[in-house]
Design a protein around this motif. Structure first.
Motif, PDB file in Angstrom:
ATOM      1  N   GLY A 125      11.914 -23.972 -73.168  1.00  0.00           N
ATOM      2  CA  GLY A 125      12.862 -22.915 -72.860  1.00  0.00           C
ATOM      3  C   GLY A 125      12.197 -21.726 -72.212  1.00  0.00           C
ATOM      4  N   LEU A 126      10.885 -21.549 -72.468  1.00  0.00           N
ATOM      5  CA  LEU A 126      10.124 -20.446 -71.898  1.00  0.00           C
ATOM      6  C   LEU A 126       8.859 -20.980 -71.254  1.00  0.00           C
ATOM      7  N   THR A 127       8.313 -20.229 -70.331  1.00  0.00           N
ATOM      8  CA  THR A 127       7.021 -20.575 -69.758  1.00  0.00           C
ATOM      9  C   THR A 127       5.907 -20.067 -70.674  1.00  0.00           C
ATOM     10  N   PHE A 128       4.694 -20.481 -70.373  1.00  0.00           N
ATOM     11  CA  PHE A 128       3.545 -20.001 -71.148  1.00  0.00           C
ATOM     12  C   PHE A 128       3.442 -18.483 -71.075  1.00  0.00           C
ATOM     13  N   ILE A 129       3.611 -17.910 -69.899  1.00  0.00           N
ATOM     14  CA  ILE A 129       3.510 -16.464 -69.724  1.00  0.00           C
ATOM     15  C   ILE A 129       4.604 -15.740 -70.490  1.00  0.00           C
ATOM     16  N   GLN A 130       5.827 -16.260 -70.425  1.00  0.00           N
ATOM     17  CA  GLN A 130       6.937 -15.627 -71.130  1.00  0.00           C
ATOM     18  C   GLN A 130       6.730 -15.679 -72.650  1.00  0.00           C
ATOM     19  N   GLY A 131       6.332 -16.833 -73.150  1.00  0.00           N
ATOM     20  CA  GLY A 131       6.091 -16.963 -74.582  1.00  0.00           C
ATOM     21  C   GLY A 131       4.994 -16.032 -75.059  1.00  0.00           C
ATOM     22  N   THR A 132       3.907 -15.968 -74.282  1.00  0.00           N
ATOM     23  CA  THR A 132       2.795 -15.079 -74.634  1.00  0.00           C
ATOM     24  C   THR A 132       3.234 -13.624 -74.616  1.00  0.00           C
ATOM     25  N   GLY A 133       3.987 -13.242 -73.594  1.00  0.00           N
ATOM     26  CA  GLY A 133       4.447 -11.857 -73.478  1.00  0.00           C
ATOM     27  C   GLY A 133       5.346 -11.450 -74.629  1.00  0.00           C
ATOM     28  N   ILE A 134       6.277 -12.318 -75.019  1.00  0.00           N
ATOM     29  CA  ILE A 134       7.188 -12.001 -76.120  1.00  0.00           C
ATOM     30  C   ILE A 134       6.425 -11.894 -77.440  1.00  0.00           C
ATOM     31  N   CYS A 135       5.514 -12.827 -77.669  1.00  0.00           N
ATOM     32  CA  CYS A 135       4.726 -12.805 -78.905  1.00  0.00           C
ATOM     33  C   CYS A 135       3.844 -11.555 -78.967  1.00  0.00           C
ATOM     34  N   MET A 136       3.256 -11.175 -77.843  1.00  0.00           N
ATOM     35  CA  MET A 136       2.443  -9.967 -77.787  1.00  0.00           C
ATOM     36  C   MET A 136       3.295  -8.724 -78.008  1.00  0.00           C
ATOM     37  N   LEU A 137       4.506  -8.713 -77.468  1.00  0.00           N
ATOM     38  CA  LEU A 137       5.391  -7.559 -77.626  1.00  0.00           C
ATOM     39  C   LEU A 137       5.788  -7.361 -79.083  1.00  0.00           C
ATOM     40  N   TRP A 138       6.106  -8.453 -79.776  1.00  0.00           N
ATOM     41  CA  TRP A 138       6.406  -8.354 -81.200  1.00  0.00           C
ATOM     42  C   TRP A 138       5.214  -7.783 -81.970  1.00  0.00           C
ATOM     43  N   THR A 139       4.044  -8.311 -81.676  1.00  0.00           N
ATOM     44  CA  THR A 139       2.839  -7.874 -82.384  1.00  0.00           C
ATOM     45  C   THR A 139       2.543  -6.406 -82.109  1.00  0.00           C
ATOM     46  N   LEU A 140       2.581  -6.009 -80.845  1.00  0.00           N
ATOM     47  CA  LEU A 140       2.293  -4.626 -80.477  1.00  0.00           C
ATOM     48  C   LEU A 140       3.306  -3.672 -81.099  1.00  0.00           C
ATOM     49  N   THR A 141       4.570  -4.048 -81.097  1.00  0.00           N
ATOM     50  CA  THR A 141       5.608  -3.191 -81.674  1.00  0.00           C
ATOM     51  C   THR A 141       5.372  -2.964 -83.161  1.00  0.00           C
ATOM     52  N   LEU A 142       5.058  -4.029 -83.884  1.00  0.00           N
ATOM     53  CA  LEU A 142       4.830  -3.897 -85.321  1.00  0.00           C
ATOM     54  C   LEU A 142       3.548  -3.133 -85.621  1.00  0.00           C
ATOM     55  N   VAL A 143       2.529  -3.293 -84.782  1.00  0.00           N
ATOM     56  CA  VAL A 143       1.298  -2.526 -84.967  1.00  0.00           C
ATOM     57  C   VAL A 143       1.575  -1.034 -84.769  1.00  0.00           C
ATOM     58  N   ILE A 144       2.378  -0.699 -83.774  1.00  0.00           N
ATOM     59  CA  ILE A 144       2.733   0.710 -83.528  1.00  0.00           C
ATOM     60  C   ILE A 144       3.529   1.270 -84.703  1.00  0.00           C
ATOM     61  N   VAL A 145       4.505   0.506 -85.195  1.00  0.00           N
ATOM     62  CA  VAL A 145       5.287   0.950 -86.352  1.00  0.00           C
ATOM     63  C   VAL A 145       4.380   1.146 -87.562  1.00  0.00           C
ATOM     64  N   ALA A 146       3.463   0.195 -87.785  1.00  0.00           N
ATOM     65  CA  ALA A 146       2.531   0.298 -88.909  1.00  0.00           C
ATOM     66  C   ALA A 146       1.651   1.538 -88.778  1.00  0.00           C
ATOM     67  N   THR A 147       1.205   1.839 -87.562  1.00  0.00           N
ATOM     68  CA  THR A 147       0.359   3.010 -87.328  1.00  0.00           C
ATOM     69  C   THR A 147       1.122   4.296 -87.594  1.00  0.00           C
TER      70      THR A 147
END
Length: 254
Positions: free
Chosen positions: A224-246
């Protein structure tokens, strides 16, 4: 960035690395994940080898990656332990006394965790992939080298991002047991159920998006997604939660 700032960041990073490598539970989790992954790889390989009708057409690489859905549990726990362990026994007060820059301290903890996780994830994934190739070497299965390398890199990246995401959630909740229950419930109960009830948005969940980081092109999974799209979405989730945690870490008293 001036020299003094660079040195301060370096010292904090080294300090966070020292704390992580000195935690016995970190190494226990990594070693346990390695052993469990080898057992799972052996089980999936034996099961596949028993299917004489399909073993010739089934991708050996798919068999080596079959344990990923279970392997991620070890890295979820790894991330949780990395951040929640400091809230046990008031260790966080000592850390903040030594390093009063809260945002920088938590950021460097995530960087240090990534430094430890990347080689650990690569070795564990590699062991799981190599096992079926070695045990089924007589089976006619041709997999291109670039596909294997891309898959190993993607799986390592996914496990690393999952670890950092879990660490961020751990920093938000600050309780080891509560965080483990929340994340394992999501990854192994809620997310699989939501794929049946929310098919249109399931690809945008962190675990489902991460799947596209390492599934080989020949896999039976619908892409359903390309490698780039999957990586980008997973990174966005991680970055968002890291920012919230900070942000939470900076606003709290401890």
């Amino acid at each position: 960035m001036n020299v003094s700032t660079h040195r301060k960041i370096t010292r904090i990073l080294i300090s966070e690395l020292d704390k992580l490598v000195s935690l016995p539970w970190i190494w226990t989790t990594i070693i346990s994940s390695l052993i469990a992954n080898l057992f799972l790889a052996a089980a999936f390989t034996s099961a596949s080898a028993g299917l004489h009708e399909t073993v010739g057409t089934q991708s050996t690489l798919d068999i080596g990656l079959a344990s990923m859905v279970y392997l991620q549990a070890g890295f979820i726990i790894l991330g949780i332990l990395a951040t929640c362990s400091e809230y046990t026994g008031g260790q966080m007060r000592t850390s903040l006394t030594t390093v009063p820059w809260r945002g920088l301290q938590l950021s460097m903890k995530h960087v240090a965790l990534g430094i430890i996780t990347i080689p650990a994830a690569f070795i564990i994934v590699l062991s799981g992939v190599l096992y079926p190739f070695i045990m089924m070497r007589d089976t006619p299965a041709v997999v291109e080298l670039d596909v294997i390398i891309g898959t190993l890199a993607g799986a390592t990246g996914y496990l690393t991002l999952t670890t950092l995401l879990s660490a961020a959630v751990g920093a938000i909740l600050r309780r080891t047991t509560s965080t483990i229950v929340v994340l394992l419930t999501y990854y192994f109960i809620l997310s699989p159920l939501s794929r049946d009830f929310l098919p249109r948005i399931r690809d945008y969940f962190p675990d489902t998006a991460g799947l596209y980081m390492y599934i080989p092109p020949s896999s039976d999974v619908i892409h359903g997604l390309t490698f780039i799209q999957g990586t980008g979405i997973c990174m966005l989730w991680t970055l968002t939660l890291v920012i919230v945690a900070t942000i939470c870490h900076c606003k709290r008293d401890v």
